[in-house]
Write a protein that holds these residues in place. Structure first.
Motif, PDB file in Angstrom:
ATOM      1  N   PRO A  96       0.800  -1.232   0.000  1.00  0.00           N
ATOM      2  CA  PRO A  96       0.000   0.000   0.000  1.00  0.00           C
ATOM      3  C   PRO A  96       0.827   1.274   0.000  1.00  0.00           C
ATOM      4  N   VAL A  97       1.989   1.241   0.670  1.00  0.00           N
ATOM      5  CA  VAL A  97       2.835   2.443   0.670  1.00  0.00           C
ATOM      6  C   VAL A  97       3.323   2.746  -0.741  1.00  0.00           C
ATOM      7  N   ALA A  98       3.779   1.713  -1.448  1.00  0.00           N
ATOM      8  CA  ALA A  98       4.264   1.923  -2.817  1.00  0.00           C
ATOM      9  C   ALA A  98       3.143   2.401  -3.721  1.00  0.00           C
ATOM     10  N   ILE A  99       1.973   1.789  -3.609  1.00  0.00           N
ATOM     11  CA  ILE A  99       0.855   2.142  -4.484  1.00  0.00           C
ATOM     12  C   ILE A  99       0.338   3.539  -4.181  1.00  0.00           C
ATOM     13  N   ARG A 100       0.133   3.841  -2.900  1.00  0.00           N
ATOM     14  CA  ARG A 100      -0.406   5.163  -2.558  1.00  0.00           C
ATOM     15  C   ARG A 100       0.600   6.262  -2.887  1.00  0.00           C
ATOM     16  N   SER A 101       1.873   5.986  -2.663  1.00  0.00           N
ATOM     17  CA  SER A 101       2.881   6.998  -2.982  1.00  0.00           C
ATOM     18  C   SER A 101       2.934   7.252  -4.483  1.00  0.00           C
ATOM     19  N   MET A 102       2.852   6.187  -5.256  1.00  0.00           N
ATOM     20  CA  MET A 102       2.852   6.357  -6.706  1.00  0.00           C
ATOM     21  C   MET A 102       1.623   7.139  -7.167  1.00  0.00           C
ATOM     22  N   MET A 103       0.464   6.854  -6.562  1.00  0.00           N
ATOM     23  CA  MET A 103      -0.746   7.584  -6.923  1.00  0.00           C
ATOM     24  C   MET A 103      -0.591   9.074  -6.653  1.00  0.00           C
ATOM     25  N   SER A 104      -0.017   9.399  -5.504  1.00  0.00           N
ATOM     26  CA  SER A 104       0.155  10.805  -5.147  1.00  0.00           C
ATOM     27  C   SER A 104       1.123  11.501  -6.090  1.00  0.00           C
ATOM     28  N   GLU A 105       2.266  10.861  -6.356  1.00  0.00           N
ATOM     29  CA  GLU A 105       3.240  11.464  -7.262  1.00  0.00           C
ATOM     30  C   GLU A 105       2.692  11.555  -8.681  1.00  0.00           C
ATOM     31  N   ALA A 106       1.938  10.522  -9.086  1.00  0.00           N
ATOM     32  CA  ALA A 106       1.357  10.540 -10.425  1.00  0.00           C
ATOM     33  C   ALA A 106       0.413  11.726 -10.579  1.00  0.00           C
ATOM     34  N   ALA A 107      -0.382  12.005  -9.551  1.00  0.00           N
ATOM     35  CA  ALA A 107      -1.295  13.143  -9.617  1.00  0.00           C
ATOM     36  C   ALA A 107      -0.531  14.444  -9.784  1.00  0.00           C
ATOM     37  N   ASN A 108       0.592  14.581  -9.068  1.00  0.00           N
ATOM     38  CA  ASN A 108       1.413  15.779  -9.220  1.00  0.00           C
ATOM     39  C   ASN A 108       2.019  15.886 -10.608  1.00  0.00           C
ATOM     40  N   ARG A 109       2.170  14.760 -11.272  1.00  0.00           N
ATOM     41  CA  ARG A 109       2.737  14.729 -12.620  1.00  0.00           C
ATOM     42  C   ARG A 109       1.672  14.830 -13.701  1.00  0.00           C
TER      43      ARG A 109
ATOM     44  N   ALA B  64       6.072   0.598  -9.878  1.00  0.00           N
ATOM     45  CA  ALA B  64       5.447   0.306  -8.583  1.00  0.00           C
ATOM     46  C   ALA B  64       5.316  -1.194  -8.359  1.00  0.00           C
ATOM     47  N   MET B  65       4.835  -1.923  -9.365  1.00  0.00           N
ATOM     48  CA  MET B  65       4.628  -3.358  -9.203  1.00  0.00           C
ATOM     49  C   MET B  65       5.956  -4.095  -9.079  1.00  0.00           C
ATOM     50  N   ASP B  66       6.979  -3.656  -9.796  1.00  0.00           N
ATOM     51  CA  ASP B  66       8.295  -4.289  -9.674  1.00  0.00           C
ATOM     52  C   ASP B  66       8.839  -4.141  -8.259  1.00  0.00           C
ATOM     53  N   ILE B  67       8.681  -2.938  -7.700  1.00  0.00           N
ATOM     54  CA  ILE B  67       9.169  -2.704  -6.340  1.00  0.00           C
ATOM     55  C   ILE B  67       8.371  -3.525  -5.336  1.00  0.00           C
ATOM     56  N   ILE B  68       7.065  -3.611  -5.516  1.00  0.00           N
ATOM     57  CA  ILE B  68       6.233  -4.402  -4.598  1.00  0.00           C
ATOM     58  C   ILE B  68       6.650  -5.865  -4.624  1.00  0.00           C
ATOM     59  N   ARG B  69       6.825  -6.425  -5.818  1.00  0.00           N
ATOM     60  CA  ARG B  69       7.175  -7.847  -5.930  1.00  0.00           C
ATOM     61  C   ARG B  69       8.561  -8.121  -5.351  1.00  0.00           C
ATOM     62  N   SER B  70       9.528  -7.260  -5.676  1.00  0.00           N
ATOM     63  CA  SER B  70      10.877  -7.486  -5.166  1.00  0.00           C
ATOM     64  C   SER B  70      10.931  -7.288  -3.656  1.00  0.00           C
ATOM     65  N   ASN B  71      10.172  -6.323  -3.134  1.00  0.00           N
ATOM     66  CA  ASN B  71      10.099  -6.146  -1.685  1.00  0.00           C
ATOM     67  C   ASN B  71       9.484  -7.362  -1.014  1.00  0.00           C
ATOM     68  N   PHE B  72       8.474  -7.915  -1.652  1.00  0.00           N
ATOM     69  CA  PHE B  72       7.808  -9.099  -1.108  1.00  0.00           C
ATOM     70  C   PHE B  72       8.812 -10.248  -0.988  1.00  0.00           C
ATOM     71  N   ARG B  73       9.554 -10.473  -2.061  1.00  0.00           N
ATOM     72  CA  ARG B  73      10.539 -11.563  -2.033  1.00  0.00           C
ATOM     73  C   ARG B  73      11.626 -11.291  -0.995  1.00  0.00           C
TER      74      ARG B  73
END
Length: 750
Positions: free
Chosen positions: A366-379, A654-663
């Motif tokens: 959720p941190v990765a996804i929400r952070s990406m959403m926030s930055e994406a909105a600014n972009r 975002a998804m790459d970071i989530i998956r690698s963090n999970f592993r």
């Protein structure tokens, strides 16, 4: 010294203090300015933007500035005593139902985190008893949540969290317990703040804020605040004004620009009995509208509410991560019990229980996804939730609507064809058309006038202009009647013979151009061709999408097959479907999905809504219809097609970071379990390594908010969609049909 509102002036009609619904104190008053203290501004999650807009609707109010933290509002007004009195009175009687509140009970606060951090630093110098008491007080909320969860939901991550920090505190390891609790609270704070940032940005972006409206009351036209407009009222709207309600034209005729609501680029004629939508603009004419939906019931307001709620869904990855963390609770407790039975060493048990998957696994996604959403909105890319990020990362086929998407939507003159050059030269034809069209606000007229300015043509004198609503313009030049408009207007309404010029018209049409006809003295004397220009960034966007793993790129259009194929070939697209009806788009997208493709559809018009909803991911352009934006999963806030590639690249990051963090979380924590269970890792070291790993993974998750380098630009200020300039319009598929033989689909010409 602040004054009571009743002390403004002896003549002000203000309710006595004991009758007021809200307390209003005048902190300062000047001839045209009031600074008021409003305790109601302290209410948690109050939508200050909405309240600012509401106060702006008061008669006589010129400016509003609210400082919620200071419970202060500064209001500029017209200086009338009656206005000051009315402002105070309306604020005093402002009902709770009138206010709007953002999702949630209160804003997330960083204060508890700061207090825990301060306590951590102070523990070494505090008396042991006092330090222990303070730590138990700090961790008590999480412990109580764990107890409640045990009885309400059974064994869960909350139970493990509570057990871990309770054991540490009970064994006198207060620093470890507090540090663990601080880390968990930090993750909660990061998730909540980033999610709410996106929610708040979205709700303000799409919330319609009309200031006031003119309505008929007692056979007189009066101006009232928008909040005072009710269903059944007759609303009067003139040229250049915003339509504030959904309703039906009661009387009058007007040209209405619905680009910001329906995506239609060319203004449409509206007359008695026609429906109008809030948020559209009257470009010419004058209409009275019977209000059918007002306030929160209007189309734009309902769509805003729908989008505001769309961020609550969790992605499959988030759910899987949370479920995985919950499933590992029993494993962790089992390992702790086994360690105790085998060794009887409570220290080893503490070490095992202090190592869990929950923090890193549960919070990283959720941190990765929400952070990406926030930055994406600014972009300039508004992503409506984790499911949209996840789905976009899987897309292998992107389907584009043509007009307003691959093309920019700004009309430009491409050809000026004198049909009787001995009578009117090219320069004279353009000069006459521009001299007549300069009185119109139509986008076609603007293109003609701009072309004349660039060429420096002279003004051609003419008589008064008659506007044939939805058809064209009529006037006289040198005693001869001049008609400018669509083929349908000249040929079917005015009986101008155009057959001799069929070849010229067909050739221009084949190049994807729309045509405007000019007649002089009863004869066709000219053709003016216009075309919607291809976006400069379209080709680069196609290349970036291919580089990001998209396998198929397809274009859909109602345009003729020949010109559609030529455009697709120039961009290197894999396929094109032309001469489509609006309903065909959704069927094509569904067929692609049935064939096993993960699809994204990019469009803007109201007729794109079914396709946007059908696709795995719907992406709406910034000037698209509200219904298109409501249906879409991603909305571009900047008028740049490159945002599609930005969104794709960001979702993959975002998804790459989530998956690698999970592993990484699974691998590192499993290793720590083994080391701790055999006694090689004490509680302090276990907590330090586990918490350090979690902090590192969360920091890496936060780095997902950094867009890939290909996104290019620094964050930009975002112009809300509903405030986009009205002079930027799109040319839709209906307009393109004009260039062919579909006379019934002729463009609306002033």
């Amino acid at each position: 010294m602040p004054l009571e509102a009743s002390a403004l002036s002896s003549g002000d009609n203000v309710q006595p203090l004991h009758q007021r619904r809200n307390t209003v104190v005048v902190a300062h008053a000047s001839p045209k300015r009031l600074r008021l203290k409003l305790p109601l501004l302290r209410q948690p999650r109050l939508d200050v933007g909405h309240l600012t807009s509401h106060i702006s609707e008061f008669d006589g109010v010129e400016s509003v500035r609210i400082n919620a933290a200071a419970s202060s509002v500064v209001i500029g007004h017209d200086g009338e005593a009656a206005t000051r009195s009315a402002i105070v009175h309306r604020l005093e009687t402002l009902s709770h139902d009138t206010l709007r509140f953002l999702n949630g009970d209160s804003e997330p606060s960083i204060t508890p985190l700061a207090l825990r951090a301060a306590l951590l630093l102070a523990l070494p110098v505090l008396p042991a008893t006092l330090g222990k008491a303070l730590v138990w007080g700090a961790i008590a909320p999480r412990v109580l949540r764990g107890v409640w969860s045990l009885f309400a939901k059974g064994v869960s991550v909350e139970v493990l969290d509570a057990t871990a920090i309770s054991l540490g505190a009970a064994q006198g390891r207060t620093g470890t317990a507090l540090l663990t609790d601080e880390l968990m609270a930090t993750g909660d704070y990061l998730e909540e703040t980033t999610e709410r940032h996106s929610e708040d940005l979205l709700s303000h972006l799409l919330y319609p804020h009309p200031a006031s409206a003119w309505i008929v009351r007692d056979e007189e036209v009066v101006k009232v605040p928008f909040s005072d407009v009710h269903t059944g009222d007759i609303v009067v709207v003139g040229a250049g004004e915003l339509i504030p309600v959904d309703g039906v034209v009661h009387d009058g005729v007007a040209q209405v620009n619905q680009a910001s609501v329906t995506g239609e680029s060319v203004p449409v004629g509206k007359e008695t009995g026609d429906q109008v939508i809030a948020g559209s603009v009257v470009e010419s004419g004058h209409i009275r509208i019977e209000a059918h939906h007002v306030g929160d019931e209007t189309t734009t307001a309902r769509i805003a509410a729908f989008i505001h709620e769309s961020l609550t869904a969790k992605s499959d990855t988030e759910r899987v991560a949370e479920d995985f963390a919950n499933q590992r609770v029993l494993t962790t407790l089992g390992l702790g019990l086994a360690t105790f039975l085998l060794t009887g060493d409570i220290t080893r048990v503490m070490s095992v229980l202090l190592i869990d998957y929950s923090c890193a696994v549960k919070l990283s996604a959720p941190v990765a996804i929400r952070s990406m959403m926030s930055e994406a909105a600014n972009r300039g890319v508004l992503i409506k939730g984790g499911p949209s990020i996840e789905a976009l990362s899987k897309v292998d086929t992107v389907v584009f609507d043509k007009t307003g998407t691959l093309t920019r939507g700004d009309l430009a003159i491409t050809d000026i064809v004198p049909l009787m050059p001995e009578l009117l030269s090219e320069e004279r034809l353009l000069a006459m058309a521009a001299s007549i069209e300069e009185h119109s606000r139509h986008p076609v007229a603007a293109a003609i006038v701009q072309a004349a300015r660039e060429r420096g043509t002279d003004h051609v004198a003419h008589e008064d202009i008659d506007v044939e609503i939805a058809h064209g313009l009529r006037t006289r030049v040198d005693g001869q009647e001049v008609l400018i408009g669509s083929r349908h207007f000249l040929q079917d309404h005015e009986n101008i013979d155009l057959h001799a010029h069929e070849d010229a018209a067909r050739a221009l049409s084949a190049e994807g151009k729309m045509l405007l006809y000019v007649a002089f003295g009863g004869q066709a004397v000219g053709l003016i061709a216009l075309r919607d220009e291809l976006r400069a960034e379209s080709a680069d966007t196609v290349k970036r999408l291919r580089a990001a793993g998209v396998e198929r790129l397809i274009m859909l259009t109602g345009d003729r097959k020949e010109r559609a194929e030529a455009l697709a070939a120039s961009l290197g697209l894999d396929g094109v479907f032309a001469e489509l009806q609006p309903e065909d788009k959704a069927e094509i997208v569904q067929k692609l999905r049935d064939d096993g493709h993960h699809t994204a559809f990019v469009g803007d018009g109201i007729n794109d809504a079914p396709a946007l909803a059908t696709a795995d991911v719907g992406i709406a352009m910034p000037r698209g219809a509200d219904i298109a934006r409501a249906t879409a999963d991603i909305v571009l806030l900047q008028d740049c097609l490159g945002g599609v590639a930005d969104a794709r690249e960001a979702s993959q990051t975002a998804m790459d970071i989530i998956r690698s963090n999970f592993r990484a979380a699974i691998g590192v924590n499993t290793g720590l379990y083994v080391v701790a269970s055999i006694g090689w890792l004490g509680p302090v070291a276990a907590a330090t390594l586990h918490n350090g790993t979690t902090l590192g993974l969360l920091a890496r998750a936060l780095s997902a908010s950094r867009f890939p380098e290909s996104a290019g630009e620094e964050p930009r200020d975002i112009t809300p969609v509903d405030e986009a300039p009205q002079d930027k319009v799109l040319v839709d598929e209906t307009s393109e049909a004009v260039a062919g033989d579909n006379h019934n689909a002729a463009p609306t010409i002033h």
